[in-house]
Enzyme design. Structure first.
Site, PDB file in Angstrom:
ATOM      1  NE  ARG A 152      26.142  58.800 -70.740  1.00 28.47           N
ATOM      2  CZ  ARG A 152      24.946  58.268 -70.796  1.00 28.47           C
ATOM      3  NH1 ARG A 152      24.544  58.075 -72.129  1.00 28.47           N
ATOM      4  NH2 ARG A 152      24.121  58.108 -69.692  1.00 28.47           N
ATOM      5  CB  ILE A 153      30.888  57.649 -65.924  1.00 29.80           C
ATOM      6  CG1 ILE A 153      30.196  58.915 -66.224  1.00 29.80           C
ATOM      7  CG2 ILE A 153      32.091  57.861 -64.706  1.00 29.80           C
ATOM      8  CD1 ILE A 153      29.118  59.109 -64.768  1.00 29.80           C
ATOM      9  CG  ASP A 172      28.053  47.080 -69.112  1.00 27.68           C
ATOM     10  OD1 ASP A 172      27.116  46.581 -69.530  1.00 27.68           O
ATOM     11  OD2 ASP A 172      28.263  48.258 -69.307  1.00 27.68           O
ATOM     12  CG  ASP A 258      30.147  61.624 -55.284  1.00 28.73           C
ATOM     13  OD1 ASP A 258      30.253  62.859 -54.195  1.00 28.73           O
ATOM     14  OD2 ASP A 258      29.583  61.751 -56.323  1.00 28.73           O
ATOM     15  CD  GLU A 263      22.631  60.544 -52.573  1.00 24.01           C
ATOM     16  OE1 GLU A 263      22.452  61.552 -53.149  1.00 24.01           O
ATOM     17  OE2 GLU A 263      23.582  59.701 -53.182  1.00 24.01           O
ATOM     18  CG  HIS A 282      25.116  62.662 -55.471  1.00 25.33           C
ATOM     19  ND1 HIS A 282      24.070  62.005 -55.495  1.00 25.33           N
ATOM     20  CD2 HIS A 282      25.542  62.743 -56.923  1.00 25.33           C
ATOM     21  CE1 HIS A 282      23.834  61.821 -56.841  1.00 25.33           C
ATOM     22  NE2 HIS A 282      24.727  62.153 -57.636  1.00 25.33           N
ATOM     23  CB  ILE A 283      30.697  66.560 -54.991  1.00 30.92           C
ATOM     24  CG1 ILE A 283      31.768  65.390 -54.520  1.00 30.92           C
ATOM     25  CG2 ILE A 283      30.218  67.359 -53.687  1.00 30.92           C
ATOM     26  CD1 ILE A 283      33.365  66.270 -54.542  1.00 30.92           C
ATOM     27  N   GLY A 284      29.939  64.145 -57.452  1.00 33.11           N
ATOM     28  CA  GLY A 284      30.555  63.753 -58.870  1.00 33.11           C
ATOM     29  C   GLY A 284      30.368  64.814 -60.027  1.00 33.11           C
TER      30      GLY A 284
HETATM   31  P1  NAD Z   1      25.736  54.899 -68.712  1.00 30.49           P
HETATM   32  O1  NAD Z   1      24.029  54.434 -69.003  1.00 30.49           O
HETATM   33  O2  NAD Z   1      26.415  55.465 -70.026  1.00 30.49           O
HETATM   34  O3  NAD Z   1      26.283  53.460 -68.407  1.00 30.49           O
HETATM   35  C1  NAD Z   1      26.079  52.601 -67.398  1.00 30.49           C
HETATM   36  C2  NAD Z   1      26.320  51.128 -67.879  1.00 30.49           C
HETATM   37  O4  NAD Z   1      26.096  50.316 -66.888  1.00 30.49           O
HETATM   38  C3  NAD Z   1      26.086  50.766 -69.239  1.00 30.49           C
HETATM   39  O5  NAD Z   1      26.973  50.512 -70.107  1.00 30.49           O
HETATM   40  C4  NAD Z   1      25.128  49.588 -68.856  1.00 30.49           C
HETATM   41  O6  NAD Z   1      25.014  48.280 -69.706  1.00 30.49           O
HETATM   42  C5  NAD Z   1      25.671  49.021 -67.583  1.00 30.49           C
HETATM   43  N1  NAD Z   1      24.992  48.090 -66.701  1.00 30.49           N
HETATM   44  C6  NAD Z   1      23.479  47.989 -66.812  1.00 30.49           C
HETATM   45  N2  NAD Z   1      23.353  47.044 -65.996  1.00 30.49           N
HETATM   46  C7  NAD Z   1      24.385  46.451 -65.647  1.00 30.49           C
HETATM   47  C8  NAD Z   1      24.719  45.343 -64.854  1.00 30.49           C
HETATM   48  N3  NAD Z   1      23.902  44.532 -64.268  1.00 30.49           N
HETATM   49  N4  NAD Z   1      26.019  44.914 -64.349  1.00 30.49           N
HETATM   50  C9  NAD Z   1      27.145  45.880 -65.097  1.00 30.49           C
HETATM   51  N5  NAD Z   1      26.806  46.817 -65.813  1.00 30.49           N
HETATM   52  C10 NAD Z   1      25.562  47.011 -66.195  1.00 30.49           C
HETATM   53  O7  NAD Z   1      25.698  55.912 -67.621  1.00 30.49           O
HETATM   54  P2  NAD Z   1      26.956  56.952 -67.153  1.00 30.49           P
HETATM   55  O8  NAD Z   1      26.529  58.150 -67.594  1.00 30.49           O
HETATM   56  O9  NAD Z   1      28.005  56.288 -67.502  1.00 30.49           O
HETATM   57  O10 NAD Z   1      26.718  56.948 -65.536  1.00 30.49           O
HETATM   58  C11 NAD Z   1      27.231  55.878 -64.667  1.00 30.49           C
HETATM   59  C12 NAD Z   1      26.532  56.075 -63.277  1.00 30.49           C
HETATM   60  O11 NAD Z   1      26.979  57.245 -62.784  1.00 30.49           O
HETATM   61  C13 NAD Z   1      24.926  55.953 -63.280  1.00 30.49           C
HETATM   62  O12 NAD Z   1      24.469  55.396 -62.072  1.00 30.49           O
HETATM   63  C14 NAD Z   1      24.568  57.289 -63.105  1.00 30.49           C
HETATM   64  O13 NAD Z   1      23.456  57.632 -62.465  1.00 30.49           O
HETATM   65  C15 NAD Z   1      26.039  57.729 -62.050  1.00 30.49           C
HETATM   66  N6  NAD Z   1      26.156  59.014 -62.042  1.00 30.49           N
HETATM   67  C16 NAD Z   1      26.597  59.559 -60.860  1.00 30.49           C
HETATM   68  C17 NAD Z   1      27.045  61.029 -60.805  1.00 30.49           C
HETATM   69  C18 NAD Z   1      27.431  61.743 -59.554  1.00 30.49           C
HETATM   70  O14 NAD Z   1      27.183  62.765 -59.254  1.00 30.49           O
HETATM   71  N7  NAD Z   1      28.357  60.890 -58.645  1.00 30.49           N
HETATM   72  C19 NAD Z   1      26.912  61.856 -62.008  1.00 30.49           C
HETATM   73  C20 NAD Z   1      26.692  61.257 -63.147  1.00 30.49           C
HETATM   74  C21 NAD Z   1      26.265  59.977 -63.109  1.00 30.49           C
END
Ligand code: NAD
Length: 313
Positions: A152-153, A172, A258, A263, A282-284
């Site tokens: 997603r992100i 990925d 972030d 933490e 951690h303010i993402g």
């Molecule tokens: P998501 O599940 O949509 O995407 C994660 C992606 O990582 C998936 O497409 C998956 O196939 C891929 N992946 C898994 N194993 C992998 C590997 N070995 N190599 C490469 N890619 C691999 O998740 P998202 O919603 O896009 O979130 C992404 C990250 O951001 C997560 O770690 C989540 O915890 C983090 N996040 C952080 C904050 C913040 O405040 N900083 C907020 C939301 C999410």
């Protein structure tokens, strides 16, 4: 239908919208930062609502005899023993989409701030200096952004980066080449190629046993000495000691983080002393819009899940 027998334990702060929606439909207990006595608090609750700072482990689950739902406000379930909970008939819900835009925008902010060395210029100015020609930044046009994890992100970051006319590549192993093609992202078969080619490496993978420590000394050595690392995913995906070495020995040009392996980041942590780094706590997902979205979606999901459980049970 919800009744007053339903007890919702909220252990991290949430936007008012959550409480407004559930008001009168359940007993809501707020107990923020209850790390020490969480086990006691969960005894008779139906729902636990948490963010990422509390661990919902086996002991907590075992002690929560009436627990039906673990609700994670945000995305990333690595602080919850999901398989164990599900095996005990507990539903685990989260709000995976609510903070996507907020994290993607922070990532783009980091990329620009690193490219223009904003944090060091900012420090100079606050120190009373005017070092206008001390260093030059770089522009994003034509630069290569390497995205690790095109979920997603990662996908949202790719779209935004393309508007700056960056070349976007990704690693990925779990997404289809079709998805990458649609995003006009070049999918790499291995991580090494991405690291070698990128001017900016941005981590957006989920934290799994496979991604823990994914970027270590060997990987930093593959990166360009002019490249920057951005991590808004999970701290443990990066080996922080290796990152500190890479920054000190100038294997890479800088980093923006972030998230951290531990933490809150300890006060005396060596990362805090590094010059060429931007650190945020951690303010993402910390935007007004994302917090409202998280609160609204989570409250609605809890109501729906409780209604469904009542129908089947
Ligand atoms: P998501 O599940 O949509 O995407 C994660 C992606 O990582 C998936 O497409 C998956 O196939 C891929 N992946 C898994 N194993 C992998 C590997 N070995 N190599 C490469 N890619 C691999 O998740 P998202 O919603 O896009 O979130 C992404 C990250 O951001 C997560 O770690 C989540 O915890 C983090 N996040 C952080 C904050 C913040 O405040 N900083 C907020 C939301 C999410």
């Amino acid at each position: 239908m919800m009744t007053n027998d339903i007890k919702i334990l909220v252990i991290d702060p949430l936007d008012d919208e959550f409480f407004n929606i559930l008001n009168g439909k359940a007993i809501i207990i707020k107990a923020y930062d209850c790390h020490q006595n969480l086990i006691e608090l969960v005894r008779d609750v139906t729902v636990i609502v948490t963010r990422s700072s509390h661990k919902i482990d086996k002991a907590v689950i075992d002690n929560a005899k009436n627990l039906k739902i673990i609700a994670r406000a945000g995305v990333g379930l690595d602080n919850i023993e999901v398989d164990y909970a599900v095996r005990h008939g507990i539903t685990v819900i989260s709000t995976p989409d609510a903070s996507t835009r907020a994290v993607a925008e922070l990532t783009i902010g980091f990329i620009i701030a690193l490219a223009r060395q904003m944090s060091s210029f900012d420090r100079f100015m606050h120190d009373g200096e005017w070092c206008k020609n001390s260093k030059f930044g770089v522009e994003l046009v034509g630069k290569t952004l390497g995205i690790i994890g095109l979920g997603r992100i990662g996908s949202q970051v790719a779209k935004l980066a393309r508007t700056f006319r960056m070349r976007v590549i990704a690693y990925d192993p779990y997404i289809s080449p079709m998805k990458a093609e649609k995003l006009r992202v070049e999918l790499k078969k291995n991580l090494d190629d991405l690291l070698i080619e990128s001017d900016f490496v941005s981590v957006h993978a989920s934290l799994t046993s496979e991604t823990r420590g994914l970027i270590g000394e060997r990987e930093f050595r593959l990166m360009k000495s002019t490249a920057f690392l951005i991590n808004t995913a999970r701290g443990a995906i990066i080996d922080e000691n290796a990152l500190i070495k890479a920054l000190k020995e100038k294997w890479i040009a800088g980093a923006a983080l972030d998230v951290y392996a531990e933490e809150p980041l300890p006060r005396e942590h060596p990362l805090r002393k590094m010059e060429n780094t931007i650190l945020t706590p951690h303010i993402g997902g910390s935007t007004v819009e994302a917090q409202k979205k998280i609160a609204r979606i989570l409250a609605m999901k809890i109501m729906k899940t409780l209604e469904k459980l009542e129908r089947v049970g």
